[in-house]
Structure formats: structure tokens, C-alpha cells
Design a protein around this motif. Structure first.
Motif, PDB file in Angstrom:
ATOM      1  N   ASP A  10       0.813  -1.222   0.000  1.00 46.52           N
ATOM      2  CA  ASP A  10       0.000   0.000   0.000  1.00 46.52           C
ATOM      3  C   ASP A  10       0.846   1.271   0.000  1.00 46.52           C
ATOM      4  O   ASP A  10       0.320   2.384   0.079  1.00 46.52           O
ATOM      5  N   GLY A  11       2.169   1.109  -0.069  1.00 51.46           N
ATOM      6  CA  GLY A  11       3.061   2.262  -0.170  1.00 51.46           C
ATOM      7  C   GLY A  11       3.771   2.646   1.107  1.00 51.46           C
ATOM      8  O   GLY A  11       4.722   3.439   1.092  1.00 51.46           O
ATOM      9  N   ARG A  12       3.347   2.093   2.234  1.00 48.44           N
ATOM     10  CA  ARG A  12       3.972   2.445   3.508  1.00 48.44           C
ATOM     11  C   ARG A  12       5.269   1.666   3.725  1.00 48.44           C
ATOM     12  O   ARG A  12       5.424   0.552   3.243  1.00 48.44           O
ATOM     13  N   VAL A  13       6.169   2.260   4.502  1.00 48.94           N
ATOM     14  CA  VAL A  13       7.342   1.570   5.012  1.00 48.94           C
ATOM     15  C   VAL A  13       7.301   1.686   6.530  1.00 48.94           C
ATOM     16  O   VAL A  13       7.323   2.792   7.085  1.00 48.94           O
ATOM     17  N   MET A 117      -1.405  -8.697   1.418  1.00 48.67           N
ATOM     18  CA  MET A 117      -0.639  -7.880   0.474  1.00 48.67           C
ATOM     19  C   MET A 117       0.806  -8.341   0.407  1.00 48.67           C
ATOM     20  O   MET A 117       1.313  -8.987   1.336  1.00 48.67           O
ATOM     21  N   LYS A 118       1.455  -8.011  -0.686  1.00 48.03           N
ATOM     22  CA  LYS A 118       2.867  -8.325  -0.825  1.00 48.03           C
ATOM     23  C   LYS A 118       3.700  -7.353   0.008  1.00 48.03           C
ATOM     24  O   LYS A 118       3.280  -6.222   0.266  1.00 48.03           O
ATOM     25  N   CYS A 119       4.868  -7.829   0.420  1.00 52.21           N
ATOM     26  CA  CYS A 119       5.727  -6.977   1.247  1.00 52.21           C
ATOM     27  C   CYS A 119       7.186  -7.338   1.026  1.00 52.21           C
ATOM     28  O   CYS A 119       7.504  -8.405   0.494  1.00 52.21           O
ATOM     29  N   GLY A 120       8.050  -6.425   1.427  1.00 56.89           N
ATOM     30  CA  GLY A 120       9.488  -6.648   1.412  1.00 56.89           C
ATOM     31  C   GLY A 120      10.058  -6.328   2.781  1.00 56.89           C
ATOM     32  O   GLY A 120       9.566  -5.419   3.466  1.00 56.89           O
ATOM     33  N   LEU A 121      11.088  -7.045   3.180  1.00 57.02           N
ATOM     34  CA  LEU A 121      11.615  -6.905   4.536  1.00 57.02           C
ATOM     35  C   LEU A 121      13.135  -6.829   4.484  1.00 57.02           C
ATOM     36  O   LEU A 121      13.789  -7.622   3.800  1.00 57.02           O
ATOM     37  N   ALA A 122      13.700  -5.851   5.190  1.00 57.51           N
ATOM     38  CA  ALA A 122      15.144  -5.732   5.352  1.00 57.51           C
ATOM     39  C   ALA A 122      15.456  -5.587   6.828  1.00 57.51           C
ATOM     40  O   ALA A 122      14.924  -4.690   7.492  1.00 57.51           O
ATOM     41  N   ALA A 127      20.350  -2.394   7.265  1.00 56.03           N
ATOM     42  CA  ALA A 127      19.027  -2.327   6.639  1.00 56.03           C
ATOM     43  C   ALA A 127      18.631  -0.884   6.353  1.00 56.03           C
ATOM     44  O   ALA A 127      18.936   0.028   7.130  1.00 56.03           O
ATOM     45  N   THR A 128      17.959  -0.686   5.241  1.00 56.15           N
ATOM     46  CA  THR A 128      17.465   0.637   4.858  1.00 56.15           C
ATOM     47  C   THR A 128      16.056   0.498   4.298  1.00 56.15           C
ATOM     48  O   THR A 128      15.663  -0.582   3.842  1.00 56.15           O
ATOM     49  N   PRO A 129      15.278   1.580   4.310  1.00 52.48           N
ATOM     50  CA  PRO A 129      13.958   1.540   3.663  1.00 52.48           C
ATOM     51  C   PRO A 129      14.063   1.164   2.191  1.00 52.48           C
ATOM     52  O   PRO A 129      13.195   0.460   1.658  1.00 52.48           O
ATOM     53  N   GLU A 130      15.119   1.630   1.546  1.00 51.41           N
ATOM     54  CA  GLU A 130      15.295   1.338   0.121  1.00 51.41           C
ATOM     55  C   GLU A 130      15.483  -0.162  -0.120  1.00 51.41           C
ATOM     56  O   GLU A 130      14.978  -0.709  -1.108  1.00 51.41           O
ATOM     57  N   ALA A 131      16.198  -0.816   0.789  1.00 52.07           N
ATOM     58  CA  ALA A 131      16.402  -2.260   0.644  1.00 52.07           C
ATOM     59  C   ALA A 131      15.081  -3.012   0.778  1.00 52.07           C
ATOM     60  O   ALA A 131      14.819  -3.972   0.043  1.00 52.07           O
ATOM     61  N   ALA A 132      14.243  -2.582   1.732  1.00 56.54           N
ATOM     62  CA  ALA A 132      12.930  -3.207   1.887  1.00 56.54           C
ATOM     63  C   ALA A 132      12.076  -2.995   0.643  1.00 56.54           C
ATOM     64  O   ALA A 132      11.362  -3.902   0.192  1.00 56.54           O
ATOM     65  N   LYS A 133      12.156  -1.795   0.071  1.00 55.14           N
ATOM     66  CA  LYS A 133      11.398  -1.501  -1.143  1.00 55.14           C
ATOM     67  C   LYS A 133      11.888  -2.342  -2.320  1.00 55.14           C
ATOM     68  O   LYS A 133      11.094  -2.764  -3.171  1.00 55.14           O
ATOM     69  N   GLU A 134      13.198  -2.583  -2.364  1.00 56.33           N
ATOM     70  CA  GLU A 134      13.738  -3.434  -3.425  1.00 56.33           C
ATOM     71  C   GLU A 134      13.156  -4.843  -3.326  1.00 56.33           C
ATOM     72  O   GLU A 134      12.816  -5.466  -4.341  1.00 56.33           O
ATOM     73  N   GLU A 135      13.055  -5.351  -2.098  1.00 53.71           N
ATOM     74  CA  GLU A 135      12.463  -6.677  -1.911  1.00 53.71           C
ATOM     75  C   GLU A 135      10.994  -6.678  -2.327  1.00 53.71           C
ATOM     76  O   GLU A 135      10.507  -7.635  -2.953  1.00 53.71           O
ATOM     77  N   LEU A 136      10.271  -5.624  -1.967  1.00 52.82           N
ATOM     78  CA  LEU A 136       8.869  -5.511  -2.363  1.00 52.82           C
ATOM     79  C   LEU A 136       8.734  -5.474  -3.881  1.00 52.82           C
ATOM     80  O   LEU A 136       7.880  -6.163  -4.460  1.00 52.82           O
ATOM     81  N   ASP A 137       9.566  -4.687  -4.537  1.00 53.90           N
ATOM     82  CA  ASP A 137       9.516  -4.594  -6.000  1.00 53.90           C
ATOM     83  C   ASP A 137       9.794  -5.957  -6.636  1.00 53.90           C
ATOM     84  O   ASP A 137       9.152  -6.340  -7.628  1.00 53.90           O
TER      85      ASP A 137
END
Length: 355
Positions: A10-13, A117-122, A127-137
Motif C-alpha cells: 500500500d506504499g507504507r514503510v 498484500m505483498k511486502c518486502g523486509l530488510a 538495513a534501509t527503507p530502500e532495501a525493503a522496497k527493493e524486496e517488495l519490488d
């Protein structure tokens, strides 16, 4: 500064405390179970999912391997308001990321309102928010895993000696260990066969019952198990639990559908349509039988949403449950299902031809 980030579809981190390091991705789901965390974390039906516990403290009675439903942690990652050190050490030992110190009530509310929903986790010091977003992508870009059964099934047949009450061919689509235990305790000998077993594999066992187990993912991906049901329908009694019910329904002309957020917990009320008795059940599934077709009778329904919890065809010797009658760690209201399955053998069912 946080050392764990959860990126949501949903766009949140969401920031959290890292407990076991790593990077991963999957479908974010929740369970309402307040005990049985060992059983939940080793349930093969959670493969490729990130499991959120709605109960705030997970690990308060330790970790004991005799409670496990399989030989390792099955979800991609674990989330709780707070994990004890024993659970953290367990996750670390299996390289499964774990996070806590976040608002799991908010996560559960989001899943209920928006669906799984799908999610990414770092997780970890880097760990960084960007890394979590990469996993989500990466998760968003993944095609549906149609061979998920290969992750959770035995590679070769296994035999569990129980006795002469019945010989059961259990098709392992991700079977919980307590299903096998429940049959063995009733003097049945269980032959656990791979999820892609052939009719010849089943014939070699010479079973009295064909039993389709629980498992992860979309039931339409378990084509081999569905074909076995079609092959032996009318010649052998057929039973199924959870994904097994869905596979049986598809084989008999019904259809299945994905639920918004599924049923996962140990407090799902189910009503038997014949006796009007309500029992509490353990459940873990994201798909359900939307249409049972004209060859299966709905025998039990979920009190909360009316979905099919039990199916049967008495003439063909078919009986299934959407929930988990073995219910480890409980409740044990529906253990008699296994007696009903073995009664099909003693009654020399089925009696009607499959065509």
C-alpha cells in the motif's frame, strides 16, 4: 535509528526492531492464534508468506521441537509486537528474518481492510527503507509460483506404521505432522507420497483411502493431486483437509477462489448443517471452495462468513474439511473427523462408480 524496515504494497514503510537479520519478501498475512506459535511457524501452509502474530507476546512458553509440524520454519519471515529470546534464537538459527516493536494491530487492521498484500523486509545493521522496497519490488515482479508443492512435499515415499485398521495413501502437498500422527494413533498405516505422485505410485501402496493433505498456495497448482482424485473416485474413499478439500472440489467439478485475507487462527466457529452443532476450529488458508458443484454436498459452514467448511458425497465415499481437525495445539472439538474417514473403510465405501 531502526534496524528493520517493512515495505508494504500500500506504499507504507514501517520501522521496527530487528531480531533476526536478513532480507526477504512474500505475502503478508496474520494469525489470531495466541498459543501454538511453534506449530504455526512450522506449518508448511505458510510457505512463501510473511507471518504476523496478532497476539502481542510470542514465545512465552519456550520452543520445543516435539511441537513442530515440520522440520523447519516455513514462513519467509516472522513479525510480532514482541518476541522472546528463545524464538529469536530459533529464527536466527534457521536464517529466518524476524522483527518486533511495531504496531501489529495496525498491520492486522490493514490486512483486514485491504486484503493480504505483498511486502518486502530488510533486517540488520545495514538495513534501509530502500532495501525493503527493493524486496517488495522483486515480490511484485514475481510470477505466480505454480510449483510451490516442491518446496513442502517429501521427495520420496515415507511409511508410518500404525496398524491394520487401514492403509492410507497421504498425498503430501505440505502435510502437517499431526495429520499423520492422528491417523497412526487410530491404528492406520500411512504412506506419505510426493505431491506429484502418479496413479501408479498410489497403486503400488494398495491403499484403503486416498487422502489429500493441506498445503500452501492456489489449489489449481496441484494438478497431479487433482488427477489422482479423478482417477480413484469411486474406487477408493477420498478424504482431504484444507487445501485437500479445495483439490477434491476442483476434481469433482467445483471451483475455488482466493479470499481477501483468509482464515488463520484457532478460534474459527464452524456449524454442522445436520446436527446444528457449532465447534471451534484451527484454520490456515487463503483460498476457499466458492462453488462445490453438483456432486458434493456442503455439510459444514463457517459461522462468520458462510464459506464451506465440510464437503461430502456419501455414495462416492468422499469427506473433506476446510479446517484442521488435528488442531495441534487445539481446540480438539473435531478430532472425530479421522474416525469418520476410517469408518469409510470399515463400511466398504464407496459403492458408486465415478462416472
Amino acid at each position: 535509528m531502526s534496524d528493520a524496515y517493512l515495505a508494504l504494497e500500500d506504499g507504507r514503510v514501517v520501522e521496527a526492531r530487528g531480531r533476526a537479520p536478513g532480507r526477504t519478501r512474500g505475502e503478508l498475512v496474520f494469525t489470531t492464534a495466541y498459543t501454538g506459535y511453534e506449530e504455526s511457524l512450522t506449518d508448511p501452509s505458510y510457505a512463501e508468506q510473511v507471518l504476523t502474530f496478532s497476539y502481542p507476546l510470542i514465545g512465552n512458553y519456550g520452543v520445543r521441537s516435539e511441537r513442530f509440524e515440520s522440520d523447519h520454519i516455513q514462513p519467509q519471515a516472522a513479525i510480532a509486537r514482541e518476541f522472546t529470546e528463545e524464538v529469536v534464537e530459533w529464527c536466527e538459527s534457521e536464517d529466518v528474518p524476524a522483527i518486533d516493536h511495531l504496531d501489529t494491530r495496525d498491520l492486522v487492521t490493514s490486512i483486514r481492510e485491504e486484503g493480504a498484500m505483498k511486502c518486502g523486509l530488510a533486517v540488520g545493521p545495514d538495513a534501509t527503507p530502500e532495501a525493503a522496497k527493493e524486496e517488495l519490488d522483486a515480490c511484485k515482479g514475481m510470477s505466480e509460483h505454480t510449483d510451490i508443492g516442491a518446496q513442502v512435499s517429501v521427495d520420496d515415499p515415507e511409511v508410518y506404521e500404525g496398524g491394520a485398521a487401514a492403509t492410507v495413501a497421504l498425498i503430501d502437498c505440505g502435510a502437517k505432522g499431526s495429520i499423520i500422527d492422528s491417523l497412526v494413533e487410530r491404528n492406520a498405516t500411512v504412506h506419505v507420497l510426493p505431491y506429484d505422485a502418479t496413479p501408479a505410485d498410489v497403486a503400488a501402496v494398495d491403499p484403503d483411502v486416498l487422502f489429500i493433505s493441506n498445503g500452501p498456495g492456489d489449489p489449481v497448482n496441484f494438478e497431479a493431486a487433482e488427477q489422482l482424485v479423478s482417477e480413484y473416485l469411486g474406487d477408493l474413499p477420498v478424504a482431504g483437509i484444507c487445501l485437500g478439500q479445495q483439490v477434491v472440489a476442483n476434481a469433482l467439478g467445483g471451483s475455488t477462489e482466493k479470499m481477501a485475507f483468509g482464515h488463520r487462527g484457532v478460534n474459527q466457529p464452524v456449524r454442522d448443517l445436520e446436527t446444528d452443532r457449532v465447534v471451534m476450529t484451527t484454520q490456515n488458508h487463503g483460498y476457499t471452495v466458492g462453488d462445490p458443484g453438483d456432486r458434493l454436498d456442503v455439510t459444514q459452514v463457517n459461522v462468520n462468513d458462510g464459506t464451506a467448511e465440510g464437503l461430502a458425497n456419501e455414495d462416492l465415499g468422499v469427506i473433506t474439511r476446510q479446517y484442521h481437525p488435528e488442531a495441534n495445539p487445539g481446540p480438539h472439538d473435531s478430532l472425530d473427523f479421522f474416525d469418520d474417514v476410517l469408518d469409510l473403510v470399515s463400511a466398504d465405501a464407496p459403492v458408486a462408480a465415478s462416472d
